[in-house]
Design a protein around this motif. Structure first.
Motif, PDB file in Angstrom:
ATOM      1  N   ALA A 219       0.846  -1.188   0.000  1.00 35.74           N
ATOM      2  CA  ALA A 219       0.000   0.000   0.000  1.00 35.74           C
ATOM      3  C   ALA A 219       0.883   1.240   0.000  1.00 35.74           C
ATOM      4  O   ALA A 219       2.026   1.203   0.449  1.00 35.74           O
ATOM      5  CB  ALA A 219      -0.913  -0.007   1.235  1.00 35.74           C
ATOM      6  N   PHE A 221       2.422   4.837   1.165  1.00 37.12           N
ATOM      7  CA  PHE A 221       2.632   5.559   2.418  1.00 37.12           C
ATOM      8  C   PHE A 221       2.944   7.002   2.071  1.00 37.12           C
ATOM      9  O   PHE A 221       3.922   7.288   1.374  1.00 37.12           O
ATOM     10  CB  PHE A 221       3.770   4.947   3.230  1.00 37.12           C
ATOM     11  N   MET A 245       1.617  -3.376   4.315  1.00 38.63           N
ATOM     12  CA  MET A 245       0.604  -2.911   5.247  1.00 38.63           C
ATOM     13  C   MET A 245      -0.123  -4.095   5.886  1.00 38.63           C
ATOM     14  O   MET A 245      -0.802  -4.873   5.220  1.00 38.63           O
ATOM     15  CB  MET A 245      -0.401  -2.009   4.526  1.00 38.63           C
ATOM     16  N   GLN A 316      -4.947  -0.664   9.793  1.00 38.01           N
ATOM     17  CA  GLN A 316      -3.908  -0.899   8.800  1.00 38.01           C
ATOM     18  C   GLN A 316      -2.632  -0.242   9.317  1.00 38.01           C
ATOM     19  O   GLN A 316      -2.594   0.966   9.545  1.00 38.01           O
ATOM     20  CB  GLN A 316      -4.314  -0.341   7.433  1.00 38.01           C
ATOM     21  N   PRO A 318       1.784  -0.331   9.008  1.00 39.01           N
ATOM     22  CA  PRO A 318       2.947  -0.841   8.276  1.00 39.01           C
ATOM     23  C   PRO A 318       3.748  -1.844   9.096  1.00 39.01           C
ATOM     24  O   PRO A 318       3.877  -1.719  10.317  1.00 39.01           O
ATOM     25  CB  PRO A 318       3.779   0.420   8.015  1.00 39.01           C
ATOM     26  N   VAL A 400      -6.139   3.961   9.489  1.00 38.51           N
ATOM     27  CA  VAL A 400      -5.204   3.593   8.432  1.00 38.51           C
ATOM     28  C   VAL A 400      -3.929   4.409   8.577  1.00 38.51           C
ATOM     29  O   VAL A 400      -3.918   5.620   8.343  1.00 38.51           O
ATOM     30  CB  VAL A 400      -5.830   3.806   7.041  1.00 38.51           C
ATOM     31  N   ASP A 402      -1.300   5.208   6.901  1.00 35.22           N
ATOM     32  CA  ASP A 402      -0.634   5.352   5.604  1.00 35.22           C
ATOM     33  C   ASP A 402       0.063   6.696   5.487  1.00 35.22           C
ATOM     34  O   ASP A 402       0.371   7.170   4.399  1.00 35.22           O
ATOM     35  CB  ASP A 402      -1.632   5.158   4.456  1.00 35.22           C
ATOM     36  N   ARG A 403       0.310   7.312   6.643  1.00 36.24           N
ATOM     37  CA  ARG A 403       1.024   8.584   6.744  1.00 36.24           C
ATOM     38  C   ARG A 403       1.675   8.639   8.127  1.00 36.24           C
ATOM     39  O   ARG A 403       1.431   7.767   8.959  1.00 36.24           O
ATOM     40  CB  ARG A 403       0.074   9.755   6.524  1.00 36.24           C
TER      41      ARG A 403
END
Length: 430
Positions: A219, A221, A245, A316, A318, A400, A402-403
């Motif tokens: 996924a 990032f 992820m 989610q 990492p 999530v 993702d940051r």
């Protein structure tokens, strides 16, 4: 979660009883009570984190680096320095560490040690070891009463033989961290040394609800909120921006804190005594992240935790490992917190350790390693939220990562933050 560990070249302590004229005017103080009020430990950790993250001399946020350290380890290390300090050095440490007096601090540190010793003896489901050692040059004899107080930590050595002294210290750290930090110091670090303060901590935990490896997927990032992504697919233009992820949906304690301007989620470890907490700032980018960092305190965190409730959450996170070394950054951050004279041979006062003049801490090194992955017990692999099929299921909350996000390992019983970190640069965490 598999391995987490840290080593600090400063110090930490345990004490059985205080002897005459060391910490008090009384002849003997027995440490019997248990005091688990640790807000000052948490506040010291957050203030140190803010200096590392936002301080002009360090600024991990501005440079986009990952960060991982043990605030409890650094606190306990300098508490030991506090026991041996006097004059201005004592006043600086007392203020920065949030201490009232040495006896109160002694009681608190001893109570924590007993807590972790009892857990080990009763077979806790995680491993947490904290080992401390003060290496003092044999030419600077330690006061007898300090030897009695710090009977497990004091070690006299010959710093003229830098090869042997460095090997002894490195072996001690390597053994405590089960080989994850095999080398802490070089011979050159011990040149003209009179006192080396060492702290090593090790943690190993297993998720209560583990992530299944076949649910892990690639996924994007978003380190930079303005990173260009392919239209509609959501995939980054550069494959290097992809992370592995981990993914699961289950019942977790969750909250949305206005004070912290962040979502907060608890991922418990087996046994329930320890958890990893995740903080995901509400606004993407450095400014939003910085506001969350600036708002952190024991009070704001406690308030956010009280509002957390069990919820169905899609998590989610990492998969990563991280290795961080703090040397110049640590000293700069500590000086900004007011701990200055300990590093100054002209002004440091460690007269409670030994009458030797100009004894000071010449170097502080903090090394930390963490690995976060899917591993957990087989029995927990199938644990998911039970949904009543007779009612319409509530859509899960999305959490999530993702940051960039903040994470910390938290002792639920003592309400103490053991390890704290930031994941923002996935290239450093492969």
């Amino acid at each position: 979660m598999r391995w987490i560990l840290v080593a600090v070249v400063v110090l930490a302590a345990t004490v059985r009883e205080a002897m005459p004229q060391c910490l008090t005017d009384e002849d003997r103080i027995k440490i019997l009570g248990v005091n688990q009020e640790l807000h000052e430990v948490v506040d010291f950790g957050f203030e140190l984190y803010k200096e590392l993250e936002l301080g002009p001399a360090t600024s991990f946020l501005a440079t986009g680096r990952n960060l991982f350290f043990s605030p409890y380890s650094v606190w306990s290390a300098f508490v030991l320095a506090y026991f041996g300090s006097g004059g201005k050095t004592e006043a600086e440490l007392e203020s920065a560490l949030g201490m009232v007096d040495k006896i109160n601090t002694l009681t608190k540190l001893r109570a924590l040690e007993l807590t972790y010793d009892l857990r080990r003896s009763t077979g806790s489901s995680y491993t947490f070891n904290l080992a401390n050692r003060i290496y003092i040059d044999a030419a600077s004899p330690v006061r007898d009463c300090i030897k009695n107080i710090l009977f497990r930590e004091i070690a006299e050595t010959d710093f003229r033989n830098t090869f042997k002294a460095a090997n002894d210290i490195n072996d001690f750290v390597s053994e405590t961290t089960q080989g994850r930090i095999p080398r802490m110091l070089e011979e050159s670090d011990l040149k003209d040394a009179q006192m080396v303060l060492v702290n090593a901590a090790f943690f190993k935990g297993i998720w209560k609800y583990n992530f299944l490896s076949n649910n892990t997927f690639l996924a994007p990032f978003r380190t930079d909120p303005y990173l260009s992504f392919l239209e509609e697919t959501g995939k980054p233009l550069n494959v290097a921006e992809m992370v592995s992820m981990m993914n699961q949906t289950g019942s977790f304690k969750y909250g949305d804190s206005k004070d912290l301007e962040a979502q907060i989620l608890e991922l418990p470890y087996e046994g329930g005594a320890m958890s990893m907490f995740l903080l995901l700032p509400g606004e993407e980018g450095p400014s939003g992240f910085g506001r969350t960092v600036a708002s952190l305190s024991s009070a704001s965190l406690s308030k956010a935790m009280r509002t957390m409730k069990p919820n169905t959450v899609n998590v989610q996170l990492p998969r990563f490992n991280m290795s961080v070394e703090l040397i110049d950054e640590l000293e700069a951050a500590l000086k900004n917190l007011g701990i200055r004279s300990v590093f100054d041979p002209e002004h440091a006062n460690f007269s409670s350790f030994a009458p030797t003049p100009r004894m000071s801490v010449s170097k502080a090194v903090h090394k930390a390693f963490i690995e976060v992955n899917e591993e957990g017990s087989e029995a927990a692999a199938a644990t998911v939220i039970a949904v009543n099929i007779r009612t319409r299921p509530t859509p899960p909350v999305s959490f999530v990562c993702d940051r960039p996000f903040i994470f910390f390992i938290y002792d639920n019983d003592t309400e103490n933050i053991l390890f704290l970190g930031v994941f923002r640069n996935h290239r450093e965490a492969l």
